[in-house]
Design an enzyme around this catalytic site. Structure first.
Site, PDB file in Angstrom:
ATOM      1  CB  SER A  57      -4.825  -0.265  -3.342  1.00  0.00           C
ATOM      2  OG  SER A  57      -4.834  -1.659  -3.746  1.00  0.00           O
TER       3      SER A  57
ATOM      4  CG  HIS B 130      -8.017   1.037  -6.429  1.00  0.00           C
ATOM      5  ND1 HIS B 130      -8.170   1.689  -7.550  1.00  0.00           N
ATOM      6  CD2 HIS B 130      -7.105   0.032  -6.628  1.00  0.00           C
ATOM      7  CE1 HIS B 130      -7.609   1.050  -8.456  1.00  0.00           C
ATOM      8  NE2 HIS B 130      -7.000   0.147  -8.132  1.00  0.00           N
TER       9      HIS B 130
ATOM     10  CG  ASP C  56      -6.032  -3.372  -7.103  1.00  0.00           C
ATOM     11  OD1 ASP C  56      -6.245  -2.626  -8.183  1.00  0.00           O
ATOM     12  OD2 ASP C  56      -5.465  -2.901  -5.813  1.00  0.00           O
TER      13      ASP C  56
ATOM     14  CG  MET D  49      -5.517  -8.779  -9.397  1.00  0.00           C
ATOM     15  SD  MET D  49      -4.025  -8.920  -8.760  1.00  0.00           S
ATOM     16  CE  MET D  49      -3.576  -7.243  -8.288  1.00  0.00           C
TER      17      MET D  49
ATOM     18  CG  HIS E 254      -7.808  -1.743 -11.246  1.00  0.00           C
ATOM     19  ND1 HIS E 254      -6.535  -1.494 -10.834  1.00  0.00           N
ATOM     20  CD2 HIS E 254      -7.815  -1.711 -12.523  1.00  0.00           C
ATOM     21  CE1 HIS E 254      -5.530  -1.801 -11.945  1.00  0.00           C
ATOM     22  NE2 HIS E 254      -6.499  -2.038 -13.246  1.00  0.00           N
TER      23      HIS E 254
ATOM     24  CG  MET F  57      -5.862  -5.408 -13.003  1.00  0.00           C
ATOM     25  SD  MET F  57      -4.666  -5.411 -11.805  1.00  0.00           S
ATOM     26  CE  MET F  57      -5.848  -4.768 -10.183  1.00  0.00           C
TER      27      MET F  57
ATOM     28  CG  MET G 266      -2.306  -0.107 -14.866  1.00  0.00           C
ATOM     29  SD  MET G 266      -2.966   0.096 -13.241  1.00  0.00           S
ATOM     30  CE  MET G 266      -1.762  -0.974 -12.284  1.00  0.00           C
TER      31      MET G 266
ATOM     32  CG  ASP H 223      -3.370   1.237  -9.281  1.00  0.00           C
ATOM     33  OD1 ASP H 223      -2.627   1.291  -8.244  1.00  0.00           O
ATOM     34  OD2 ASP H 223      -4.341   0.509  -9.704  1.00  0.00           O
TER      35      ASP H 223
HETATM   36  C1  DX5 Z   1      -1.531  -3.270  -8.907  1.00  0.00           C
HETATM   37  C2  DX5 Z   1      -2.782  -2.704  -8.220  1.00  0.00           C
HETATM   38  C3  DX5 Z   1      -2.612  -1.612  -7.398  1.00  0.00           C
HETATM   39  C4  DX5 Z   1      -1.503  -1.558  -6.613  1.00  0.00           C
HETATM   40  C5  DX5 Z   1      -1.471  -0.511  -5.512  1.00  0.00           C
HETATM   41  O1  DX5 Z   1      -1.973  -4.417  -9.756  1.00  0.00           O
HETATM   42  O2  DX5 Z   1      -3.608  -2.267  -9.402  1.00  0.00           O
HETATM   43  O3  DX5 Z   1      -3.782  -0.926  -6.992  1.00  0.00           O
HETATM   44  O4  DX5 Z   1      -1.504  -2.745  -5.788  1.00  0.00           O
HETATM   45  O5  DX5 Z   1      -0.549  -0.831  -4.631  1.00  0.00           O
HETATM   46  P1  DX5 Z   1       0.750  -0.041  -4.350  1.00  0.00           P
HETATM   47  O6  DX5 Z   1       0.364   1.258  -3.831  1.00  0.00           O
HETATM   48  O7  DX5 Z   1       1.389  -1.098  -3.112  1.00  0.00           O
HETATM   49  O8  DX5 Z   1       1.760  -0.016  -5.444  1.00  0.00           O
HETATM   50 ZN    ZN Z   2      -5.520  -1.021  -8.895  1.00  0.00          ZN
END
Ligand code: DX5
Ligand code: ZN
Length: 217
Positions: free
Chosen positions: A11, A36, A38, A40, A69, A71, A140, A178
């Site tokens: 990530s 990965h 993320d 958001m 991913h 979100m 999750m 994750d």
């Molecule tokens: C949370 C994300 C993750 C997360 C993983 O919303 O989807 O991918 O940031 O990070 P760590 O490994 O720091 O928990």
């Molecule tokens: Zn993620």
């Protein structure tokens, strides 16, 4: 437990985003399997990260598969754009859309693998009716929104239930986890049937990233 190969998806939420190219090179050297992303939107989760332009320019720097991913609310509006910007796997949240089937179809239509994600308090059974259509389920293991949180061990049971259901149906599906994945938490998730481990903080804070990747596998 699964006999599927264990893969690590890094990530980049936890990396130095101003130097994304050199961070990607570090990931390549450390032999992670996927990057990965993320994404958001500040609506589905209480945080805003990055989106299409970042993927698009990162794509010009590497051949590593992009594991995206989402979100975001109403992912169906954006799936085709993420595919065009270089996503190889697109995962969206069951809680974010009224039309899970349509989202899966859109991922596939645009040449991407389709992943369905559930938040920690969403029951495993939510994904059962879609297993045959999916390439991956993302369980999750923290509340989505932020990196660096502690692993929620009550989610282990859901991983087990999903792997069991997939086995019953004869489906060779990937189960991704994750949030809060480290050398301490990875054993349990693998034992319960997960085979793709997302890690952010653990990898980017490690003194030796290659060693950290090996410790997860
Ligand atoms: C949370 C994300 C993750 C997360 C993983 O919303 O989807 O991918 O940031 O990070 P760590 O490994 O720091 O928990
Ligand atoms: Zn993620």
């Amino acid at each position: 437990m699964t006999d599927k190969k264990i893969l690590v998806s890094a990530s980049i939420l936890g990396c130095d985003l101003a130097n994304i190219e050199s961070e990607i090179k570090r990931l390549e050297k450390a032999k992670v399997d996927y990057i990965h992303f993320d994404v958001m939107d500040g609506v589905f989760v209480d945080n805003i990260s990055f989106g299409l332009p970042v993927l698009k320019s990162a794509k010009t720097k590497t051949d590593m598969p992009f594991d995206v991913h989402l979100m975001i609310t109403d992912p169906e509006k954006y799936i085709s754009e993420f595919a065009k910007c270089g996503a190889d796997i697109i995962t969206f949240h069951s809680e974010a859309t009224n039309d899970i089937k349509k989202c899966i179809e859109l991922c596939k239509k645009h040449g991407c693998k389709a992943g369905l994600s559930i938040k920690p308090n969403t029951p495993a059974s939510e994904v059962f009716e879609y297993l045959e259509l999916l390439d991956m389920v993302l369980v999750m293991t923290v509340e989505p929104g932020f990196g660096g949180q502690g692993f929620l061990s009550f989610t282990l049971e859901k991983i087990r239930e999903i792997r069991q259901k997939a086995d019953e149906l004869g489906l060779d599906i990937d189960i991704q986890v994750d949030g809060g994945i480290t050398d301490k938490t990875c054993g349990e998730v693998k034992k319960n049937g997960a085979n793709i481990l997302v890690a952010g903080t653990y990898l980017f804070k490690a003194d030796d990233m290659s060693k950290a990747v090996k410790s997860l596998k």
